[in-house]
Design a protein around this motif. Structure first.
Motif, short mmCIF file in Angstrom:
data_model
loop_
_atom_site.label_atom_id
_atom_site.label_comp_id
_atom_site.label_asym_id
_atom_site.label_seq_id
_atom_site.Cartn_x
_atom_site.Cartn_y
_atom_site.Cartn_z
N ALA A 76 17.96 15.28 -4.20
CA ALA A 76 17.14 15.57 -5.37
C ALA A 76 17.28 14.46 -6.42
N ALA A 77 18.49 13.92 -6.57
CA ALA A 77 18.72 12.84 -7.53
C ALA A 77 17.93 11.59 -7.13
N ALA A 78 17.89 11.28 -5.84
CA ALA A 78 17.13 10.12 -5.37
C ALA A 78 15.64 10.30 -5.63
N VAL A 79 15.13 11.50 -5.38
CA VAL A 79 13.71 11.77 -5.60
C VAL A 79 13.37 11.67 -7.09
N ARG A 80 14.23 12.23 -7.96
CA ARG A 80 13.98 12.15 -9.40
C ARG A 80 13.95 10.70 -9.87
N LEU A 81 14.88 9.91 -9.36
CA LEU A 81 14.93 8.51 -9.75
C LEU A 81 13.65 7.78 -9.36
N LEU A 82 13.21 7.97 -8.12
CA LEU A 82 12.02 7.27 -7.65
C LEU A 82 10.77 7.70 -8.40
N ARG A 133 9.45 18.47 4.24
CA ARG A 133 7.99 18.54 4.36
C ARG A 133 7.33 18.49 2.99
N ARG A 134 7.92 19.17 2.00
CA ARG A 134 7.34 19.17 0.66
C ARG A 134 7.34 17.76 0.04
N LEU A 135 8.26 16.93 0.49
CA LEU A 135 8.32 15.55 0.01
C LEU A 135 7.30 14.66 0.71
N GLY A 136 6.62 15.21 1.70
CA GLY A 136 5.60 14.44 2.40
C GLY A 136 5.97 14.04 3.81
N LEU A 137 7.18 14.35 4.25
CA LEU A 137 7.58 14.03 5.62
C LEU A 137 7.15 15.19 6.52
N ASP A 138 5.99 15.05 7.09
CA ASP A 138 5.45 16.14 7.89
C ASP A 138 5.07 15.62 9.28
N GLY A 139 5.02 16.55 10.23
CA GLY A 139 4.58 16.21 11.58
C GLY A 139 5.44 15.13 12.21
N GLY A 140 4.78 14.10 12.73
CA GLY A 140 5.48 13.03 13.40
C GLY A 140 6.41 12.27 12.48
N THR A 145 4.19 6.93 -7.57
CA THR A 145 3.31 8.09 -7.49
C THR A 145 3.74 8.95 -6.30
N ALA A 146 3.17 10.16 -6.22
CA ALA A 146 3.50 11.05 -5.10
C ALA A 146 3.12 10.41 -3.77
N GLU A 147 1.97 9.75 -3.73
CA GLU A 147 1.53 9.09 -2.50
C GLU A 147 2.45 7.92 -2.15
N GLN A 148 2.84 7.14 -3.15
CA GLN A 148 3.75 6.03 -2.90
C GLN A 148 5.12 6.52 -2.45
N LEU A 149 5.56 7.63 -3.02
CA LEU A 149 6.84 8.21 -2.60
C LEU A 149 6.79 8.62 -1.13
N LEU A 197 7.32 -7.65 -8.89
CA LEU A 197 6.53 -6.82 -7.98
C LEU A 197 6.20 -5.48 -8.62
N ARG A 198 5.18 -4.83 -8.11
CA ARG A 198 4.79 -3.52 -8.61
C ARG A 198 4.97 -2.47 -7.52
N GLN A 199 4.96 -1.21 -7.96
CA GLN A 199 5.31 -0.11 -7.06
C GLN A 199 4.42 -0.06 -5.82
N LYS A 200 3.13 -0.32 -6.00
CA LYS A 200 2.22 -0.24 -4.85
C LYS A 200 2.60 -1.24 -3.77
N GLU A 201 2.91 -2.46 -4.18
CA GLU A 201 3.29 -3.48 -3.18
C GLU A 201 4.64 -3.15 -2.55
N MET A 202 5.57 -2.63 -3.35
CA MET A 202 6.89 -2.25 -2.81
C MET A 202 6.73 -1.20 -1.72
N ALA A 203 5.90 -0.18 -1.98
CA ALA A 203 5.72 0.90 -1.01
C ALA A 203 5.03 0.39 0.25
N LYS A 204 3.99 -0.42 0.08
CA LYS A 204 3.25 -0.92 1.24
C LYS A 204 4.11 -1.84 2.11
N ALA A 205 4.93 -2.66 1.46
CA ALA A 205 5.73 -3.64 2.20
C ALA A 205 7.04 -3.06 2.72
#
Length: 295
Positions: free
Chosen positions: A135-141, A107-114, A148-152, A183-191
């Protein structure tokens, strides 16, 4: 809902009370009848309770009921929770406290609710995987890929399995999209970049590139006429070939075989170069050794 589940679970684990007077209905004579009733009190149907009792039947009833209750509290439906326990029976042996702690981490990583329920349904190993790997995967990303936190949150919501990836493989996937595809991070996350295996992403990109339909941006400049990443990733292979690559399935199959052969030859050349370097190093050491003896 949460309070009702906890009270039901507590009643299920409570020791039986004193027997009634003679002539009163006695306890159910069938083995597991009481446990089945406790599971039904959590919201499972009779058939679902029977299926859950068949998973590790020697396990104590408190463990089974506690695991089911925790999954239901996470937002999973009865059938989804049951399917999760059938696919990953190791969850039944996890203490309820550990299940709660892991759910809070997700949940702290943003996976909440549904999102959390969907992620666990697709990737139940998130509840049992070593904490250090996640934790290693999160640090890398966050620190090396600079999401960003939102992109993650977007990445994890679409591809929760990245938390189980080896960091170097995950980094290679990102670097290829960033440097080779421009490519940039925003497009990677959206796609939803990480939903497609790296090998297939590379195959599609190089195929487009060699057919003249994709140009790697130079010095960070984005090529606006390149196909959109979401189309490269999400189109079924038949549609990808027809609308983007303008090729047949046979041509794509031949290309993939040739590319695999190229990779094998490159690996062999690298191994030969490494072996030549080692031989040269040994020859230098031998010469140095002979020179010191002569001196």
């Amino acid at each position: 809902m949460a309070g009702w589940l906890l009270r039901a679970c507590g009643r299920a684990g409570r020791a039986p009370g004193p027997r009634g007077p003679p002539g009163a209905p006695g306890p159910c004579p069938r083995r597991g009848c009481g446990e089945a009733a406790a599971l039904r009190a959590l919201g499972l149907s009779e058939e679902q309770a029977r299926r859950l009792l068949a998973v590790q039947p020697r396990l104590g009833p408190q463990r089974r009921e506690a695991a089911a209750a925790q999954l239901l509290l996470l937002g999973l439906g009865a059938e989804a929770a049951l399917g999760l326990l059938e696919r990953s029976p190791a969850l039944l042996r996890m203490p309820a406290e550990r299940l709660r702690e892991r759910a809070e981490e997700l949940r702290r990583l943003g996976l909440d609710g549904g999102q959390l329920a969907r992620a666990l349904g697709r990737c139940p190993q998130l509840l049992t995987a070593p904490r250090r790997r996640m934790a290693a995967a999160v640090r890398l990303l966050r620190e090396r890929c600079l999401f960003t936190a939102e992109q993650l949150r977007e990445v994890l919501g679409a591809s929760p399995a990245v938390l189980l990836e080896e960091p170097h493989r995950l980094h290679l996937h990102f670097q290829y999209a960033y440097f080779r595809m421009g490519l940039r991070q925003k497009e990677m996350a959206k796609a939803r970049l990480f939903q497609m295996p790296f090998a297939e992403l590379r195959n599609r990109h190089i195929f487009l590139e060699r057919r003249g339909f994709y140009q790697t941006p130079h010095k960070g400049q984005t090529k606006t006429d390149n196909p959109k990443l979401k189309d490269i990733l999400r189109l079924p292979e038949k549609d990808f070939l027809a609308s983007l690559a303008r090729a047949t399935a046979e041509e794509y199959e031949v290309f993939k075989k040739l590319l695999a052969r190229e990779e094998e030859e490159e690996e062999e050349e690298e191994e030969e170069e490494e072996e030549e370097d080692r031989d040269a190093l040994y020859e230098e050491e031998d010469l140095d050794s002979e020179g010191s003896k002569t001196a």
